[in-house]
Design an enzyme around this catalytic site. Sequence first.
Site: not given
Length: 295
Positions: A110-111, A114, A156, A217, A276
């Site tokens: 997930d984050r 990134r 988001w 975010y 997820h």
Amino acid sequence: MPGNSDFFPGFDRRDIQIGKVKIHLEVGGSGPPLLLLHGHPQTHVTWHKVAPRLADRFTLVVPDLRGYGDSDKPAGGAGHEAYAKRAMAADQVGVMAALGFDRFGLVGHDRGGRVAHRLALDHPHAVERIAVFDIAPTATMYARTDMAFATRYFWWFFLIQPFPLPERLIAADPEFFLRTHIEGQSKTPGSTSEAVFAEYLRCYLDPATRHAICEDYRAAATVDLRDDAADASNRIVAPLLALWGAKGTVGQLYDVRETWREKALDVRGRALDCGHTLQEERPDDVVRELLAFFA
């Protein structure tokens, strides 16, 4: 120091100062270094099912990203730069260097995926191999937004709203927001235990955490997109493993392997039978995949 040790028996709990930011982490195991980065709304505790088995083969470094868990939560700045993935990646390179690791394996969910993407671009010398869990690249997902994605991943577009709108709305009932978020993304009932949820909630009840999450975010929708555009022609050079949940939004809306072949030179991967949060829903599969890939 808050007590997470029960989730990582035998691990050493530490705080490491990187510049002005303290990063909280667990270190354990032996062998080549492997850095595990969590996502939202979790903390490093999300790795508790897989860490003991991976520790037989690797020296695991399991931190809270800045803004999350028990790591520091700096002000985001006018342009949200403090939560740019570039800054968050630099934290983790600093952590690994402080532990004596200049080159390491990298896993991000997930984050955290990134952050791992940015880390592999900015610090290619440091990354032996990289695995990303249940994400397509940020710029790709924003560019291909449609009704299905915006509906399923509403946060988001909610969390990026100007301060203090999302912060104040979540503050009305943080437990409801957190539980709804986790249960909506997981497709394996019971995979997040009540004890683990309580740990996530302990952190989510801190207004500074909720603000930092919004800043994360907001950065993704501003400074991170600018950084991605500047690096549009660059590719991750380390071998990349993409794993995703067949029952989740990313797996259903994107050809995940192909999105990463636009960003990396050597890509492999597959779907797992879950939603997820792969490491909580299918830990056995995750351990097998990581052992095979990083071995």
